[in-house]
Enzyme design. Structure first.
Site, short mmCIF file in Angstrom:
data_model
loop_
_atom_site.label_atom_id
_atom_site.label_comp_id
_atom_site.label_asym_id
_atom_site.label_seq_id
_atom_site.Cartn_x
_atom_site.Cartn_y
_atom_site.Cartn_z
CD GLN A 19 -1.52 -2.04 1.87
OE1 GLN A 19 -0.31 -1.77 2.03
NE2 GLN A 19 -2.32 -3.37 2.49
CD GLU A 20 -0.01 6.59 -2.48
OE1 GLU A 20 0.47 7.88 -2.73
OE2 GLU A 20 -0.83 6.34 -3.02
#
Length: 155
Positions: free
Chosen positions: A79-80
């Site tokens: 995930q970012e």
């Protein structure tokens, strides 16, 4: 005497350990790759059901013995928000596997940006990097397959 015997035992039977990072965007198939590797190389490992694999929050660790080497795989969340933590693991690693979801054409540029951040790190100078175009077996969806076979690199 114990120290001598212990040292001799470790010298004779201890395996060299190598840490391999598995990086890539979320849903690229990093954990599935890790589970399949553990199932293939660990004789007594049954593995988890692939349908029960969910998004990795943090990291998963898997160990595979190959010959006289022990590979410790660190599957980091993609995930970012978690990508900013990847560089904390670079100093400890001996190799990187960067996984791309070859069916997700919409996120290919996002994956390219994340990959460029990885390879631009000075901590990874001299560290081998494998780029794995995952999900090539999905009929009609493997966009990246044609791109990689024609160009052997990203545009």
């Amino acid at each position: 005497m114990y120290t001598l015997l212990s040292g001799l035992y470790k010298y004779m039977f201890q395996k060299d350990e190598y840490c391999i990072l598995i990086l890539g965007l979320d849903n690229a198939g990093k954990t599935t790759f890790l589970e399949q590797s553990k199932t293939r190389f660990n004789k007594n490992y049954k593995g988890m059901s692939l349908s029960k694999i969910t998004t990795t929050v943090g990291l998963n660790i898997g160990t595979v013995d190959v010959g006289k080497a022990r590979l410790m795989f660190w599957d980091l969340g993609g995930q970012e928000e978690l990508q900013s933590l990847w560089d904390k693991y670079y100093a400890e690693c001996h190799g990187v596997i960067y996984v791309i979801d070859s069916t997700d054409e919409e996120r290919l540029s996002e994956s390219k940006e994340a990959f460029e951040k990885v390879v631009s790190s000075e901590a990874l100078d001299g560290v081998p990097i494998l780029v794995l175009a995952n999900k090539q077996d999905v009929e009609g969806l493997a966009f990246l397959k044609v791109q990689v076979n024609k160009q052997a690199r990203w545009n």
